[in-house]
Scaffold this motif. Structure first.
Motif, PDB file in Angstrom:
ATOM      1  N   ILE A  14      -3.208  11.373   8.897  1.00 35.90           N
ATOM      2  CA  ILE A  14      -2.222  10.960   9.893  1.00 35.90           C
ATOM      3  C   ILE A  14      -2.432   9.501  10.305  1.00 35.90           C
ATOM      4  N   THR A  15      -3.646   9.147  10.666  1.00 36.77           N
ATOM      5  CA  THR A  15      -3.907   7.801  11.179  1.00 36.77           C
ATOM      6  C   THR A  15      -4.283   6.802  10.082  1.00 36.77           C
ATOM      7  N   GLY A  16      -4.790   7.316   8.946  1.00 40.60           N
ATOM      8  CA  GLY A  16      -5.255   6.426   7.892  1.00 40.60           C
ATOM      9  C   GLY A  16      -6.611   5.817   8.162  1.00 40.60           C
ATOM     10  N   GLU A  17      -7.294   6.281   9.201  1.00 37.35           N
ATOM     11  CA  GLU A  17      -8.610   5.757   9.561  1.00 37.35           C
ATOM     12  C   GLU A  17      -9.720   6.705   9.126  1.00 37.35           C
ATOM     13  N   PRO A  18     -10.863   6.160   8.703  1.00 34.20           N
ATOM     14  CA  PRO A  18     -11.143   4.728   8.550  1.00 34.20           C
ATOM     15  C   PRO A  18     -10.457   4.166   7.306  1.00 34.20           C
ATOM     16  N   ARG A  19      -9.968   2.949   7.401  1.00 39.52           N
ATOM     17  CA  ARG A  19      -9.335   2.320   6.251  1.00 39.52           C
ATOM     18  C   ARG A  19     -10.381   2.068   5.157  1.00 39.52           C
ATOM     19  N   PRO A  20      -9.994   2.282   3.905  1.00 35.75           N
ATOM     20  CA  PRO A  20     -10.939   2.059   2.798  1.00 35.75           C
ATOM     21  C   PRO A  20     -11.314   0.585   2.683  1.00 35.75           C
ATOM     22  N   PRO A  21     -12.444   0.290   2.035  1.00 32.88           N
ATOM     23  CA  PRO A  21     -12.815  -1.110   1.806  1.00 32.88           C
ATOM     24  C   PRO A  21     -11.856  -1.776   0.835  1.00 32.88           C
ATOM     25  N   ARG A  22     -11.934  -3.092   0.786  1.00 38.05           N
ATOM     26  CA  ARG A  22     -11.041  -3.843  -0.100  1.00 38.05           C
ATOM     27  C   ARG A  22     -11.275  -3.472  -1.555  1.00 38.05           C
ATOM     28  N   LEU A  53       2.034   4.661   5.774  1.00 37.09           N
ATOM     29  CA  LEU A  53       1.198   3.689   6.472  1.00 37.09           C
ATOM     30  C   LEU A  53       1.452   2.259   6.005  1.00 37.09           C
ATOM     31  N   GLU A  54       1.770   2.092   4.736  1.00 36.62           N
ATOM     32  CA  GLU A  54       2.038   0.763   4.188  1.00 36.62           C
ATOM     33  C   GLU A  54       3.253   0.850   3.274  1.00 36.62           C
ATOM     34  N   TRP A  55       4.028  -0.237   3.237  1.00 40.03           N
ATOM     35  CA  TRP A  55       5.176  -0.270   2.333  1.00 40.03           C
ATOM     36  C   TRP A  55       5.429  -1.701   1.883  1.00 40.03           C
ATOM     37  N   LEU A  56       6.157  -1.803   0.800  1.00 40.68           N
ATOM     38  CA  LEU A  56       6.478  -3.108   0.232  1.00 40.68           C
ATOM     39  C   LEU A  56       7.880  -3.039  -0.348  1.00 40.68           C
ATOM     40  N   GLN A  57       8.699  -3.998   0.044  1.00 40.20           N
ATOM     41  CA  GLN A  57      10.086  -4.038  -0.401  1.00 40.20           C
ATOM     42  C   GLN A  57      10.544  -5.497  -0.434  1.00 40.20           C
ATOM     43  N   PRO A  58      11.102  -5.954  -1.544  1.00 42.10           N
ATOM     44  CA  PRO A  58      11.555  -7.342  -1.605  1.00 42.10           C
ATOM     45  C   PRO A  58      12.574  -7.636  -0.513  1.00 42.10           C
ATOM     46  N   PRO A  59      12.471  -8.790   0.158  1.00 38.92           N
ATOM     47  CA  PRO A  59      13.484  -9.141   1.155  1.00 38.92           C
ATOM     48  C   PRO A  59      14.824  -9.419   0.484  1.00 38.92           C
ATOM     49  N   VAL A  60      15.885  -9.413   1.283  1.00 36.83           N
ATOM     50  CA  VAL A  60      17.228  -9.634   0.749  1.00 36.83           C
ATOM     51  C   VAL A  60      17.318 -10.987   0.046  1.00 36.83           C
ATOM     52  N   ARG A  61      16.620 -11.992   0.578  1.00 35.56           N
ATOM     53  CA  ARG A  61      16.699 -13.322  -0.040  1.00 35.56           C
ATOM     54  C   ARG A  61      16.160 -13.306  -1.466  1.00 35.56           C
ATOM     55  N   THR A  62      15.193 -12.418  -1.735  1.00 33.25           N
ATOM     56  CA  THR A  62      14.682 -12.297  -3.101  1.00 33.25           C
ATOM     57  C   THR A  62      15.753 -11.715  -4.015  1.00 33.25           C
ATOM     58  N   GLN A  63      16.497 -10.738  -3.513  1.00 32.05           N
ATOM     59  CA  GLN A  63      17.581 -10.161  -4.306  1.00 32.05           C
ATOM     60  C   GLN A  63      18.622 -11.223  -4.657  1.00 32.05           C
ATOM     61  N   TYR A  64      19.000 -12.032  -3.663  1.00 37.83           N
ATOM     62  CA  TYR A  64      19.980 -13.089  -3.923  1.00 37.83           C
ATOM     63  C   TYR A  64      19.429 -14.126  -4.897  1.00 37.83           C
ATOM     64  N   ALA A  65      18.131 -14.420  -4.771  1.00 32.17           N
ATOM     65  CA  ALA A  65      17.522 -15.403  -5.674  1.00 32.17           C
ATOM     66  C   ALA A  65      17.536 -14.903  -7.114  1.00 32.17           C
ATOM     67  N   GLU A 169      -3.510  -3.997   1.398  1.00 32.57           N
ATOM     68  CA  GLU A 169      -3.786  -2.830   2.231  1.00 32.57           C
ATOM     69  C   GLU A 169      -3.244  -1.547   1.595  1.00 32.57           C
ATOM     70  N   LEU A 170      -2.090  -1.651   0.968  1.00 28.82           N
ATOM     71  CA  LEU A 170      -1.518  -0.494   0.278  1.00 28.82           C
ATOM     72  C   LEU A 170      -2.389  -0.100  -0.912  1.00 28.82           C
ATOM     73  N   TRP A 171      -2.795  -1.090  -1.689  1.00 28.54           N
ATOM     74  CA  TRP A 171      -3.619  -0.817  -2.868  1.00 28.54           C
ATOM     75  C   TRP A 171      -4.980  -0.239  -2.469  1.00 28.54           C
ATOM     76  N   ASP A 172      -5.534  -0.667  -1.339  1.00 28.49           N
ATOM     77  CA  ASP A 172      -6.809  -0.112  -0.876  1.00 28.49           C
ATOM     78  C   ASP A 172      -6.701   1.403  -0.694  1.00 28.49           C
TER      79      ASP A 172
END
Length: 218
Positions: A14-22, A53-65, A169-172
């Motif tokens: 639920i909390t994701g704690e403790p977060r894993p090391p790098r 807990l973590e997400w990644l999504q290209p911003p709209v400006r990247t889509q336009y680019a 952080e997502l990859w960790d």
């Protein structure tokens, strides 16, 4: 420092704690989960196994680019083919230019990546990272990818490493699950994939075969 045969603790689902090391990465680009906006129309996350807990999504400006770059390439090709700008009077060329620019715009939007404490999602596919049964490194066109399958039958067929590792952080979170899956002895991972992901040699069953990498990575 943890012992090489002893993975870091499993985070609370639920909390994701403790977060894993790098975790080690081969991707140098870095993007973090946006703190100033919510994701745009994400696919449904897995249910009943903890929040995102973590997400990644290209911003709209990247889509336009991406769309603009595609249009520029096609326009340059048309100019070279016609020997000038006569192509601007050809509606067929305009149709092709607009169609492929739109396809690339939509495609950039689909680069959705998310993770909870014990799961990771690529587009609409997801796996339980602590119960992986198969991990493979492969190439999908110009992209280096991971192919993941878990004990429930869930599968991510082509997970771009450049995407999953660009958010550290997502990859960790994902990497910690990979370590535990390998340590369980129930995960099929070859020597090449272990080497690329920098999995400790002491962790889990020893890789077999002539090309098994016996270097101690940690």
């Amino acid at each position: 420092m943890m012992h090489t045969s002893d993975p870091p603790p499993i985070p609370d689902p639920i909390t994701g704690e403790p977060r894993p090391p790098r975790a080690p990465r081969i991707e140098t680009r870095t993007e973090h989960t946006s703190q100033d906006r919510q994701p745009r129309n994400p696919p449904p996350p897995p249910s009943d196994i903890g929040p995102m807990l973590e997400w990644l999504q290209p911003p709209v400006r990247t889509q336009y680019a991406v769309a603009a770059m595609t249009a520029g390439i096609l326009a340059t090709f048309g100019t070279l083919k016609y020997g000038g700008f006569e192509w601007i009077h050809d509606w067929g060329v305009w149709a092709i230019l607009i169609f492929f620019s739109w396809i690339m715009f939509r495609g950039a939007r689909n680069h959705w990546t998310a993770a909870g404490a014990t799961w990771v999602q690529w587009r609409s596919s997801w796996v339980d990272t602590y119960h992986l049964t198969r991990i493979r490194f492969s190439a999908d066109g110009p992209n280096r990818v991971l192919r993941l399958k878990d004990t429930h039958g869930n599968e991510i067929h082509s997970f771009k490493i450049s995407q999953i590792q660009s958010n550290p952080e997502l990859w960790d979170l994902v990497y910690n699950g990979i370590l535990h899956s390998i340590a369980s002895g129930n995960c099929d991972i070859d020597a090449k994939t272990r080497r690329i992901l920098q999995i400790p040699y002491e962790l889990g069953p020893r890789p077999t075969g002539k090309r098994a990498d016996r270097r101690r990575l940690w």
